[in-house]
Scaffold this motif. Structure first.
Motif, PDB file in Angstrom:
ATOM      1  N   MET A   1       0.842  -1.198   0.000  1.00  6.66           N
ATOM      2  CA  MET A   1       0.000   0.000   0.000  1.00  6.66           C
ATOM      3  C   MET A   1       0.877   1.250   0.000  1.00  6.66           C
ATOM      4  O   MET A   1       1.152   1.818   1.046  1.00  6.66           O
TER       5      MET A   1
ATOM      6  N   VAL B   1      -3.036   0.476  -4.331  1.00  4.87           N
ATOM      7  CA  VAL B   1      -3.074  -0.770  -3.568  1.00  4.87           C
ATOM      8  C   VAL B   1      -2.636  -1.908  -4.493  1.00  4.87           C
ATOM      9  O   VAL B   1      -3.176  -2.064  -5.597  1.00  4.87           O
TER      10      VAL B   1
ATOM     11  N   ALA C   1      -2.614  -5.412  -5.982  1.00  2.00           N
ATOM     12  CA  ALA C   1      -3.643  -6.445  -6.086  1.00  2.00           C
ATOM     13  C   ALA C   1      -3.238  -7.707  -5.334  1.00  2.00           C
ATOM     14  O   ALA C   1      -2.131  -8.213  -5.499  1.00  2.00           O
TER      15      ALA C   1
ATOM     16  N   ASP D   1      -5.119  -4.887   0.151  1.00  6.55           N
ATOM     17  CA  ASP D   1      -6.208  -5.194  -0.768  1.00  6.55           C
ATOM     18  C   ASP D   1      -7.187  -6.166  -0.116  1.00  6.55           C
ATOM     19  O   ASP D   1      -8.411  -5.971  -0.160  1.00  6.55           O
TER      20      ASP D   1
ATOM     21  N   GLY E   1      -9.535  -4.630   2.318  1.00  9.52           N
ATOM     22  CA  GLY E   1     -10.546  -3.702   1.816  1.00  9.52           C
ATOM     23  C   GLY E   1     -10.086  -2.276   1.640  1.00  9.52           C
ATOM     24  O   GLY E   1     -10.907  -1.384   1.395  1.00  9.52           O
ATOM     25  N   VAL E   2      -8.786  -2.018   1.754  1.00  5.89           N
ATOM     26  CA  VAL E   2      -8.267  -0.668   1.524  1.00  5.89           C
ATOM     27  C   VAL E   2      -8.377  -0.349   0.038  1.00  5.89           C
ATOM     28  O   VAL E   2      -8.176  -1.209  -0.820  1.00  5.89           O
ATOM     29  N   ARG E   3      -8.674   0.922  -0.268  1.00  9.89           N
ATOM     30  CA  ARG E   3      -8.822   1.344  -1.657  1.00  9.89           C
ATOM     31  C   ARG E   3      -7.907   2.529  -1.946  1.00  9.89           C
ATOM     32  O   ARG E   3      -7.608   3.342  -1.057  1.00  9.89           O
ATOM     33  N   ALA E   4      -7.478   2.621  -3.194  1.00 13.49           N
ATOM     34  CA  ALA E   4      -6.772   3.824  -3.615  1.00 13.49           C
ATOM     35  C   ALA E   4      -7.664   5.038  -3.357  1.00 13.49           C
ATOM     36  O   ALA E   4      -8.885   4.970  -3.520  1.00 13.49           O
ATOM     37  N   ASN E   5      -7.056   6.147  -2.935  1.00  9.37           N
ATOM     38  CA  ASN E   5      -7.721   7.416  -2.608  1.00  9.37           C
ATOM     39  C   ASN E   5      -8.346   7.426  -1.222  1.00  9.37           C
ATOM     40  O   ASN E   5      -8.931   8.450  -0.831  1.00  9.37           O
ATOM     41  N   ASP E   6      -8.243   6.323  -0.464  1.00  7.06           N
ATOM     42  CA  ASP E   6      -8.592   6.420   0.955  1.00  7.06           C
ATOM     43  C   ASP E   6      -7.595   7.352   1.635  1.00  7.06           C
ATOM     44  O   ASP E   6      -6.422   7.431   1.245  1.00  7.06           O
TER      45      ASP E   6
ATOM     46  N   ARG F   1     -13.126   7.647   3.895  1.00 10.88           N
ATOM     47  CA  ARG F   1     -13.558   7.347   2.520  1.00 10.88           C
ATOM     48  C   ARG F   1     -14.910   8.015   2.287  1.00 10.88           C
ATOM     49  O   ARG F   1     -15.894   7.694   2.948  1.00 10.88           O
TER      50      ARG F   1
END
Length: 333
Positions: free
Chosen positions: A66, A97, A99, A104, A107-112, A159
């Motif tokens: 991450m 993040v 893959a 990942d 549940g972390v996402r890009a832009n969090d 988020r």
């Protein structure tokens, strides 16, 4: 594992003319997305190499896949555009993040955005006049790297205005940071804790080819080459190519080549990708990143690595612990 972006008003000069932006204009979203894509490529390669080779490293850290960044890393003139593109809701953000990596899976996402790491609050959004620096990012990186490897890393994310708690179960991996160094062409370096790769490698080289360079530089960190060269007062300046300086630097470069091909194999890359790289692409960087008197010729490097690849092919177990690893505590002479 995180990556460093230089001030974006400087970075514009490092892009191709078609992608460049005037110094008095903010970069466009496509510019930021290109940076994110390159950073994710490096993060994915680094995650794969560090986790697959944990058994070869005596210094470990939690690897979560991450890469993070801080809004304050961006030049003030670019900050509004960066905040919009990356949706910063606090100073620290998740740039991308990897893959299948722990972040990942959690549940972390890009832009969090990150507002807490293991219960420690992270900075809120900075003021418009906040100075440009990477201090907040560095502190967040350290909190992640110094967390226990065997315990879940707990974070509170922001988020779309909502607080989202996550528990990331890390994977042990070699301790090292990885950065794209923009404006540096085909340069690459390792200082014992950080691996830096020039941005030009992401403009026409495949991930397998970039992995050859990353594994070489990671090998320098694993083998403690910087500290060992410093201990015997090796000159890396104008006299680097001569006498004892050149001989010992060349020794460390040969060792990094050798360990690097084992790192590649342990991570599931084709070990023949290393000699293939030096045969086909070595001419691009000979005399630049790899100076003639401190590094072997591309041909010599390819030939040496073919022999190592044959040894790897004859060894079915993974990870392979090569003999060169035992040199990391041996003083250079």
């Amino acid at each position: 594992m995180t990556l460093r972006l230089l001030p974006l008003l400087m970075l514009a000069a490092a892009t191709s003319p078609a992608d460049a932006v005037p110094a008095d204009d903010a970069p466009q979203p496509a510019f930021f997305e290109a940076l994110r894509a390159a950073d994710l490529r490096l993060a994915t390669i680094a995650y794969r190499l560090t986790t697959a080779n944990a058994a070869l490293c005596d210094q470990l850290q939690p690897q979560i896949g991450m890469p993070i960044h801080a809004l304050t890393q961006y030049a003030p003139a670019a900050r509004k555009a960066a905040a919009t593109t990356f949706r910063f809701g606090a100073t620290i953000g998740v740039e991308a993040v990897v893959a299948g990596a722990p972040a990942d899976r959690a549940g972390v996402r890009a832009n969090d955005s990150i507002v807490e790491i293991d219960g420690k609050a992270q900075p809120a959004l900075p003021g418009t006049d906040a100075p440009e620096n990477a201090g907040a990012r560095d502190a967040a990186e350290a909190a992640i790297a110094n967390a226990p490897v065997a315990q879940p890393l707990r974070m509170t994310l922001l988020r779309d205005g909502q607080r989202v708690p996550v528990a990331i179960k890390p994977v042990a991996g070699c301790r090292s940071r990885f950065e794209i160094l923009l404006g540096s062409g085909l340069d690459a370096s390792a200082d014992g804790s950080v691996v830096q790769i020039g941005e030009k490698f992401f403009e026409g080289y495949s991930d397998a080819e970039i992995a050859v360079i990353v594994s070489h530089e990671l090998s320098h960190n694993i083998l403690r080459h910087r500290a060992r060269l410093d201990a015997v007062k090796i000159n890396r300046g104008m006299l680097a190519e001569f006498g004892r300086n050149g001989r010992l630097i060349r020794e460390t470069e040969d060792q990094a080549d050798l360990l690097g091909i084992y790192l590649l194999a342990n991570a599931g890359y084709d070990p023949m990708s290393a000699p293939k790289f030096w045969r086909e692409k070595g001419g691009d960087i000979d005399g630049g990143l790899f100076r003639s008197r401190t590094h072997g010729s591309s041909k010599a490097r390819a030939e040496a690595l073919v022999a190592a690849a044959r040894d790897i092919a004859a060894t079915p177990t993974r990870p392979i612990i090569p003999a060169v690893l035992a040199t990391r505590n041996v003083p250079l002479r």
